[in-house]
Enzyme design. Structure first.
Site, PDB file in Angstrom:
ATOM      1  N   ASP A  65      -6.458   2.033 -20.354  1.00 48.35           N
ATOM      2  CA  ASP A  65      -7.564   1.339 -21.012  1.00 48.35           C
ATOM      3  C   ASP A  65      -7.266   1.136 -22.490  1.00 48.35           C
ATOM      4  O   ASP A  65      -7.476   0.062 -23.048  1.00 48.35           O
ATOM      5  CB  ASP A  65      -8.855   2.166 -20.911  1.00 48.35           C
ATOM      6  CG  ASP A  65      -9.257   2.418 -19.475  1.00 48.35           C
ATOM      7  OD1 ASP A  65      -8.866   1.618 -18.614  1.00 48.35           O
ATOM      8  OD2 ASP A  65      -9.958   3.425 -19.230  1.00 48.35           O
TER       9      ASP A  65
ATOM     10  N   LYS B  14       0.663   0.441   7.282  1.00 47.35           N
ATOM     11  CA  LYS B  14       1.209  -0.920   7.202  1.00 47.35           C
ATOM     12  C   LYS B  14       1.990  -1.271   8.470  1.00 47.35           C
ATOM     13  O   LYS B  14       1.793  -2.340   9.052  1.00 47.35           O
ATOM     14  CB  LYS B  14       2.116  -1.043   5.968  1.00 47.35           C
ATOM     15  CG  LYS B  14       1.364  -0.819   4.662  1.00 47.35           C
ATOM     16  CD  LYS B  14       2.247  -0.966   3.455  1.00 47.35           C
ATOM     17  CE  LYS B  14       3.287   0.129   3.328  1.00 47.35           C
ATOM     18  NZ  LYS B  14       2.704   1.463   3.115  1.00 47.35           N
TER      19      LYS B  14
ATOM     20  N   PRO C 199       2.544   4.796   1.040  1.00 46.69           N
ATOM     21  CA  PRO C 199       3.144   5.203   2.306  1.00 46.69           C
ATOM     22  C   PRO C 199       2.095   5.863   3.200  1.00 46.69           C
ATOM     23  O   PRO C 199       1.249   6.606   2.708  1.00 46.69           O
ATOM     24  CB  PRO C 199       4.209   6.219   1.895  1.00 46.69           C
ATOM     25  CG  PRO C 199       4.464   5.969   0.456  1.00 46.69           C
ATOM     26  CD  PRO C 199       3.210   5.407  -0.115  1.00 46.69           C
ATOM     27  N   GLY C 200       2.173   5.561   4.467  1.00 45.99           N
ATOM     28  CA  GLY C 200       1.299   6.232   5.417  1.00 45.99           C
ATOM     29  C   GLY C 200      -0.092   5.663   5.532  1.00 45.99           C
ATOM     30  O   GLY C 200      -0.947   6.231   6.199  1.00 45.99           O
TER      31      GLY C 200
ATOM     32  N   GLU D 156     -15.309   5.698 -14.444  1.00 43.45           N
ATOM     33  CA  GLU D 156     -15.399   4.359 -13.845  1.00 43.45           C
ATOM     34  C   GLU D 156     -16.789   3.765 -14.033  1.00 43.45           C
ATOM     35  O   GLU D 156     -16.925   2.583 -14.341  1.00 43.45           O
ATOM     36  CB  GLU D 156     -15.039   4.400 -12.352  1.00 43.45           C
ATOM     37  CG  GLU D 156     -13.596   4.810 -12.052  1.00 43.45           C
ATOM     38  CD  GLU D 156     -12.570   3.899 -12.711  1.00 43.45           C
ATOM     39  OE1 GLU D 156     -12.882   2.700 -12.907  1.00 43.45           O
ATOM     40  OE2 GLU D 156     -11.475   4.386 -13.063  1.00 43.45           O
TER      41      GLU D 156
ATOM     42  N   GLY E 126       0.816  -1.209   0.000  1.00 40.34           N
ATOM     43  CA  GLY E 126       0.000   0.000   0.000  1.00 40.34           C
ATOM     44  C   GLY E 126       0.846   1.255   0.000  1.00 40.34           C
ATOM     45  O   GLY E 126       2.056   1.206   0.224  1.00 40.34           O
TER      46      GLY E 126
HETATM   47  P1  ADP Z   1       3.140   2.889   6.530  1.00 37.42           P
HETATM   48  O1  ADP Z   1       3.909   1.871   7.288  1.00 37.42           O
HETATM   49  O2  ADP Z   1       2.029   2.308   5.706  1.00 37.42           O
HETATM   50  O3  ADP Z   1       3.944   3.851   5.741  1.00 37.42           O
HETATM   51  P2  ADP Z   1       2.488   3.772   9.148  1.00 37.42           P
HETATM   52  O4  ADP Z   1       1.908   2.533   9.691  1.00 37.42           O
HETATM   53  O5  ADP Z   1       3.874   4.071   9.518  1.00 37.42           O
HETATM   54  O6  ADP Z   1       2.356   3.798   7.573  1.00 37.42           O
HETATM   55  O7  ADP Z   1       1.536   4.976   9.516  1.00 37.42           O
HETATM   56  C1  ADP Z   1       2.025   6.171  10.035  1.00 37.42           C
HETATM   57  C2  ADP Z   1       1.058   6.745  11.021  1.00 37.42           C
HETATM   58  O8  ADP Z   1      -0.143   7.119  10.405  1.00 37.42           O
HETATM   59  C3  ADP Z   1       0.658   5.770  12.088  1.00 37.42           C
HETATM   60  O9  ADP Z   1       1.553   5.775  13.142  1.00 37.42           O
HETATM   61  C4  ADP Z   1      -0.710   6.290  12.496  1.00 37.42           C
HETATM   62  O10 ADP Z   1      -0.592   7.311  13.436  1.00 37.42           O
HETATM   63  C5  ADP Z   1      -1.244   6.863  11.234  1.00 37.42           C
HETATM   64  N1  ADP Z   1      -2.122   5.913  10.559  1.00 37.42           N
HETATM   65  C6  ADP Z   1      -1.933   5.383   9.335  1.00 37.42           C
HETATM   66  N2  ADP Z   1      -2.942   4.568   8.998  1.00 37.42           N
HETATM   67  C7  ADP Z   1      -3.795   4.560  10.033  1.00 37.42           C
HETATM   68  C8  ADP Z   1      -5.028   3.901  10.285  1.00 37.42           C
HETATM   69  N3  ADP Z   1      -5.593   3.064   9.399  1.00 37.42           N
HETATM   70  N4  ADP Z   1      -5.642   4.130  11.472  1.00 37.42           N
HETATM   71  C9  ADP Z   1      -5.087   4.949  12.364  1.00 37.42           C
HETATM   72  N5  ADP Z   1      -3.926   5.596  12.181  1.00 37.42           N
HETATM   73  C10 ADP Z   1      -3.278   5.426  11.043  1.00 37.42           C
HETATM   74 ZN    ZN Z   2     -10.571   3.370 -17.308  1.00 35.02          ZN
END
Ligand code: ADP
Ligand code: ZN
Length: 630
Positions: A517, A225, A221-222, A441, A219
């Site tokens: 497409d 995961k 970033p952020g 879509e 997925g």
């Molecule tokens: P990734 O590893 O996908 O890059 P992180 O797990 O490090 O992302 O997410 C960074 C921060 O964003 C987490 O510490 C949290 O505070 C917030 N966050 C991201 N996704 C969620 C979620 N689904 N629910 C709550 N907080 C989230």
């Molecule tokens: Zn399309």
């Protein structure tokens, strides 16, 4: 020297001990270096006295020299008039450029016992230079290397060469649970089984079931995961080991591999446990890269593969890895028995964003006017990390303003700051873009539904997706099908071109969103014409041969150029025809298209069932209308 790879390296209490041998050896070497011959004598006990050269000459003239040792750097002698049993050793430094040989007759005269000698220092220095120094050096170097290899760099202080950034972190209890992860229900569902397995491996091994050794979290970033991986460890109450793939990149050859080995060893000791490898693409990148190999990365990857294959999954070690570039991963990593489970961690939709905001405002004082639902609507495209960041920025803003609670304005203003700061990462669509994507879509889905008379998709979303697509249509899982008729393929072409057709019909524009497409439609049409004999003009003649079917399925044309040109024409005419058909259909069903697109705009994600409800209601209306007329 078992040094557990747990805990934060920087606070490892064993670090000091590791340095000790180095300093001892260094001190001894330096010490020996400075000890001169006289000092050795002194150590041996005889009384010594330094005199000036003239005193020595005087002694020679007075014929008082009893025994003398002449060396290039020191002249040491004893006197006849001293106590016989305990003669003091006098020493002096010969004058430069004075030939010692001139002394000989004078010494003869005085019946002195004399001898020449390489100085003790020289012998000693020879020894030092020839043996001890290199040995010492070798020792130190070996010590250094071992330490680097063992701990990924223990000698923070000695130059930056030995410094490595790879750090393994271990948390006994992450304290994170699924409650802290908002949304992501599908990902959580896939992970529940792993938690159960960590809780109770016997239950699985008793039946003979083998659990996957690892799962790949894919997925943007952020999207949470890392958070999810931590939550798995937290829910299962097992230790959480984590390391980031990118840390390996700068390391010495062999260091990454040994680090991986240690990591698995330590995890096995405390199993059940979770090993989390962030940014696995940094080491797991396909090995046949064109830029030439990277030894360190390859070794690390090989070690990782060996460890994954080698460990016994019944022990309860589960590896979770995260990446946002699954397409570059080495196929070997994705093979069955390795990271064969792929868990998509999507950008959150409206509901997901709402839940995330709720999670992150749990400990924040909110003013009465705060409406998280509205905020969630305004933040399409933002990921969890953005939202967490946004809430925090808003809280800081409230403090700056001297308020005691965060209000809606704080939140909205902070959103702009966060998004402006992360423009490149998060794709946030403007309103008009959103409308175009929605129509595009729905265009695909509607053409498919109306032509095939079955539910064509399981989900449509206009939340920008990991793959870079702005919207996303999840196809229904295809029933196993080995044959496709020409008619079916033509419907497929119409469906593929339905996106562009909708854009053109509704907005009168053509956007870049249809590039993929068009490419796919062209490929399909080309296959129909050149390989499947489905074009009347070309007939039953194969014009192309497929190459490397299991790699990229590319084919090359093997026919006359004029035939190839003819084939191109035929491909174009098929595509144009299908496009026109799709457009006609959507123009006919414009009302239905509007209805569904508006609904999608509102909800951002709709299911295939919801789509079919609209389609069925429409055909119901039609049949009723017909029967009234008739
Ligand atoms: P990734 O590893 O996908 O890059 P992180 O797990 O490090 O992302 O997410 C960074 C921060 O964003 C987490 O510490 C949290 O505070 C917030 N966050 C991201 N996704 C969620 C979620 N689904 N629910 C709550 N907080 C989230
Ligand atoms: Zn399309």
């Amino acid at each position: 020297m078992s040094n557990p790879s747990n805990g934060n390296r920087n606070t490892d209490p064993n670090r000091g001990k590791q340095k000790l041998p180095f300093f001892v050896i260094a001190a001894i070497c330096i010490g020996l270096f400075f000890i001169s011959g006289q000092m050795m004598n002194k150590l041996l006990g005889a009384e010594q006295k330094e005199v000036t050269y003239d005193v020595f000459l005087q002694a020679v003239e007075d014929q008082q020299v009893y025994e003398v040792e002449l060396a290039y750097e020191t002249i040491s002698y004893t006197r006849k008039d001293d106590d016989q049993k305990n003669r003091t050793i006098y020493y002096t430094t010969p004058l430069p450029y004075v030939e010692l040989t001139n002394l000989v007759p004078a010494l003869r005269n005085g019946e002195a016992i004399f001898s020449g000698k390489l100085t003790e220092q020289s012998t000693f220095m020879y020894l030092l230079q020839g043996l001890i120094l290199p040995l010492g050096f070798l020792g130190i170097t070996m010590l250094l290397m071992r330490n680097i290899a063992k701990k990924g760099g223990g000698f923070g202080g000695i130059g930056s060469v030995g410094k490595s950034k790879a750090k393994v972190y271990m948390e006994k209890e992450t304290g994170v649970t699924f409650r802290d992860v908002a949304g992501q229900d599908e990902a959580k569902e896939s992970l529940v089984e792993i938690i159960d397995f960590l809780h109770n491996p016997q239950k699985y091994t008793a039946i003979g079931a083998k659990l996957p050794k690892g799962a790949l979290l894919v997925g943007s970033p952020g999207t949470g995961k890392t958070l999810l991986a931590k939550a798995v460890a937290g829910e299962a109450h097992v230790p959480f080991f984590s390391i980031s793939g990118s840390d390996f990149v700068e390391m010495f050859v062999g260091v990454g591999a040994s680090r991986v080995r240690d990591l698995f060893k330590e995890a096995a000791k405390v199993a059940p446990a979770i090993i989390f490898i962030d940014e696995i693409d940094a080491i797991g990148r396909s090995r046949d890269s064109r830029l030439g190999g990277n030894d360190e990365r390859e070794q690390t990857l090989n070690q990782l593969l060996a460890e994954i294959d080698g460990f016994d999954s019944s022990k309860g070690v589960v590896i979770l890895a995260a990446t946002n570039r699954p397409e570059v991963l080495d196929k070997a990593l994705l093979r069955a028995g390795r990271f064969d489970r792929r868990i998509i961690v999507d950008r959150p939709n409206l509901e997901g964003r709402y839940q995330t905001l709720i999670v992150h405002t749990r400990n924040i004082h909110l003013a009465e006017d705060v409406d998280l639902k509205k905020l969630a609507q305004a933040t399409a495209g933002a990921v969890g990390a953005d939202l967490a960041n946004l809430v925090n920025e808003a809280a800081l803003r409230a403090v700056r303003m001297g308020r005691k609670a965060v209000n809606q304005e704080d939140l909205l203003v902070s959103f702009e700051t966060v998004i402006a700061g992360t423009e490149k990462k998060g794709t946030v669509l403007t309103d008009i873009e959103k409308r175009i994507v929605a129509y595009h879509e729905v265009g695909h889905a509607l053409v498919a539904a109306l032509r095939k008379h079955t539910q064509p998709v399981s989900k449509i979303t206009i939340v920008p997706h990991t793959s870079g697509a702005l919207g996303y249509t999840m196809q229904m899982p295809e029933e196993e099908k080995f044959l496709n008729s020409k008619e079916e393929l033509l419907i497929q072409l119409q469906t593929l071109l339905g996106g562009r057709a909708a854009e053109q019909t509704v907005f009168g524009i053509q956007t870049t969103g249809a590039a993929n497409d068009i490419q796919r439609a062209t490929e399909l049409a080309r296959r129909m014409v050149t390989q499947l004999g489905m074009s009347d003009k070309i007939g039953l003649m194969s014009l192309a041969t497929t190459q490397s079917e299991y790699l990229d399925g590319q084919s090359y044309m093997d026919c006359a150029q004029s035939t190839a040109a003819e084939a191109d024409q035929e491909i174009r005419s098929i595509l144009t025809q299908c496009y026109d058909q799709a457009k006609t259909l959507l123009t006919e069903k414009r009302e239905l298209l509007d209805e569904i697109a508006l609904y999608l705009l509102q909800k951002e994600t709709i299911t295939g069932d919801e789509l079919m409800a609209y389609v069925n209601a429409d055909s119901q209306r039609l049949t009723e209308g017909e029967s009234e007329n008739g």
